[in-house]
Scaffold this motif. Structure first.
Motif, PDB file in Angstrom:
ATOM      1  N   ASP A  36       0.811  -1.227   0.000  1.00 53.63           N
ATOM      2  CA  ASP A  36       0.000   0.000   0.000  1.00 53.63           C
ATOM      3  C   ASP A  36       0.836   1.264   0.000  1.00 53.63           C
ATOM      4  O   ASP A  36       0.287   2.363   0.028  1.00 53.63           O
ATOM      5  N   GLY A  37       2.152   1.139   0.024  1.00 52.19           N
ATOM      6  CA  GLY A  37       3.029   2.304   0.033  1.00 52.19           C
ATOM      7  C   GLY A  37       3.553   2.588   1.429  1.00 52.19           C
ATOM      8  O   GLY A  37       3.161   1.972   2.410  1.00 52.19           O
ATOM      9  N   LEU A  38       4.461   3.541   1.489  1.00 44.59           N
ATOM     10  CA  LEU A  38       5.138   3.874   2.731  1.00 44.59           C
ATOM     11  C   LEU A  38       5.248   5.385   2.853  1.00 44.59           C
ATOM     12  O   LEU A  38       5.579   6.072   1.879  1.00 44.59           O
ATOM     13  N   LEU A  39       4.963   5.897   4.036  1.00 44.04           N
ATOM     14  CA  LEU A  39       5.145   7.310   4.350  1.00 44.04           C
ATOM     15  C   LEU A  39       6.058   7.401   5.570  1.00 44.04           C
ATOM     16  O   LEU A  39       5.841   6.695   6.555  1.00 44.04           O
ATOM     17  N   ILE A  40       7.082   8.241   5.484  1.00 53.36           N
ATOM     18  CA  ILE A  40       7.975   8.466   6.617  1.00 53.36           C
ATOM     19  C   ILE A  40       7.944   9.955   6.939  1.00 53.36           C
ATOM     20  O   ILE A  40       8.337  10.782   6.110  1.00 53.36           O
ATOM     21  N   LEU A  41       7.468  10.288   8.128  1.00 54.66           N
ATOM     22  CA  LEU A  41       7.418  11.673   8.578  1.00 54.66           C
ATOM     23  C   LEU A  41       8.763  12.044   9.182  1.00 54.66           C
ATOM     24  O   LEU A  41       9.251  11.359  10.087  1.00 54.66           O
ATOM     25  N   ARG A  42       9.354  13.103   8.676  1.00 52.48           N
ATOM     26  CA  ARG A  42      10.608  13.649   9.215  1.00 52.48           C
ATOM     27  C   ARG A  42      10.267  14.911   9.996  1.00 52.48           C
ATOM     28  O   ARG A  42       9.485  15.743   9.534  1.00 52.48           O
ATOM     29  N   ASP A  43      10.857  15.071  11.183  1.00 52.05           N
ATOM     30  CA  ASP A  43      10.522  16.199  12.050  1.00 52.05           C
ATOM     31  C   ASP A  43      10.835  17.549  11.422  1.00 52.05           C
ATOM     32  O   ASP A  43      10.163  18.527  11.706  1.00 52.05           O
ATOM     33  N   GLY A  44      11.838  17.620  10.584  1.00 47.59           N
ATOM     34  CA  GLY A  44      12.111  18.848   9.846  1.00 47.59           C
ATOM     35  C   GLY A  44      12.780  19.930  10.669  1.00 47.59           C
ATOM     36  O   GLY A  44      13.417  19.670  11.691  1.00 47.59           O
ATOM     37  N   ASP A  45      12.596  21.154  10.215  1.00 43.60           N
ATOM     38  CA  ASP A  45      13.300  22.305  10.757  1.00 43.60           C
ATOM     39  C   ASP A  45      12.324  23.416  11.115  1.00 43.60           C
ATOM     40  O   ASP A  45      11.641  23.943  10.239  1.00 43.60           O
ATOM     41  N   HIS A  62       7.284  25.917  10.569  1.00 39.82           N
ATOM     42  CA  HIS A  62       8.082  24.705  10.730  1.00 39.82           C
ATOM     43  C   HIS A  62       7.941  23.821   9.492  1.00 39.82           C
ATOM     44  O   HIS A  62       6.856  23.360   9.181  1.00 39.82           O
ATOM     45  N   ARG A  63       9.050  23.571   8.807  1.00 38.91           N
ATOM     46  CA  ARG A  63       9.044  22.741   7.601  1.00 38.91           C
ATOM     47  C   ARG A  63       9.344  21.293   7.972  1.00 38.91           C
ATOM     48  O   ARG A  63      10.437  20.982   8.409  1.00 38.91           O
ATOM     49  N   THR A  64       8.346  20.445   7.818  1.00 39.71           N
ATOM     50  CA  THR A  64       8.536  19.014   7.985  1.00 39.71           C
ATOM     51  C   THR A  64       8.551  18.385   6.599  1.00 39.71           C
ATOM     52  O   THR A  64       8.271  19.056   5.601  1.00 39.71           O
ATOM     53  N   GLU A  65       8.871  17.119   6.550  1.00 38.29           N
ATOM     54  CA  GLU A  65       8.872  16.412   5.276  1.00 38.29           C
ATOM     55  C   GLU A  65       8.209  15.059   5.449  1.00 38.29           C
ATOM     56  O   GLU A  65       8.387  14.400   6.473  1.00 38.29           O
ATOM     57  N   ILE A  66       7.455  14.678   4.443  1.00 38.17           N
ATOM     58  CA  ILE A  66       6.882  13.342   4.384  1.00 38.17           C
ATOM     59  C   ILE A  66       7.502  12.657   3.168  1.00 38.17           C
ATOM     60  O   ILE A  66       7.361  13.136   2.042  1.00 38.17           O
ATOM     61  N   GLU A  67       8.216  11.582   3.409  1.00 40.10           N
ATOM     62  CA  GLU A  67       8.769  10.802   2.307  1.00 40.10           C
ATOM     63  C   GLU A  67       7.709   9.792   1.891  1.00 40.10           C
ATOM     64  O   GLU A  67       7.242   9.002   2.715  1.00 40.10           O
ATOM     65  N   ALA A  68       7.309   9.843   0.636  1.00 36.95           N
ATOM     66  CA  ALA A  68       6.308   8.925   0.084  1.00 36.95           C
ATOM     67  C   ALA A  68       7.013   7.960  -0.856  1.00 36.95           C
ATOM     68  O   ALA A  68       7.749   8.401  -1.748  1.00 36.95           O
TER      69      ALA A  68
END
Length: 139
Positions: A36-45, A62-68
């Motif tokens: 089904d896919g993968l999402l990784i939330l990064r706390d960011g800056d 606050h810039r976070t990132e979600i790796e899809a």
């Protein structure tokens, strides 16, 4: 007691966890990508806040990132559906239940990543900006 920053990041992770994809926070990319896919939330800056006085408040963007990440034969359609589901989840409650002022996502920039001996991955970083204020930069 968790800080407002941690409370917001935890709420964002919980919001993403309602999606059918596997959702991780701050983890490394696993060896296998779930179907089904993968999402990784990064706390960011949180970057440098704007400060107002009387009362003292620190206003963050606050810039976070979600790796899809998706893998498989029909990865273009799966990737599109995964990114659209992230957008729908964020749009459902732009304040995360009043924890922050606003959440906005930016467009992903997808890339195809070859994997030796397996189907290639389609991945992107989805930048997400969290707008919130705190009374102290460490709280």
């Amino acid at each position: 007691m968790p800080t407002p920053r941690e409370t917001i990041l935890t709420a964002l992770h919980a919001r993403l966890s309602t999606l059918p994809a596997t959702v991780l926070r701050g983890e490394v990319l696993p060896e296998r990508v779930p179907a089904d896919g993968l999402l990784i939330l990064r706390d960011g800056d949180p970057d440098d806040p704007e400060v107002t006085l009387s009362p003292l408040a620190y206003h963050y963007q606050h810039r976070t990132e979600i790796e899809a990440v998706v893998q498989g034969a029909d990865r273009d359609a799966a990737f599109d559906a995964l990114c659209a589901s992230v957008g729908t989840a964020l749009a459902a409650d732009r304040t995360l239940g009043g924890l922050c002022d606003w959440i906005e996502a930016e467009a992903p920039r997808p890339v195809d990543l070859p994997v030796e001996g397996a189907a290639s991955l389609k991945a992107a970083v989805i930048p997400v900006v969290l707008h919130y204020s705190t009374a102290d930069p460490l709280s």
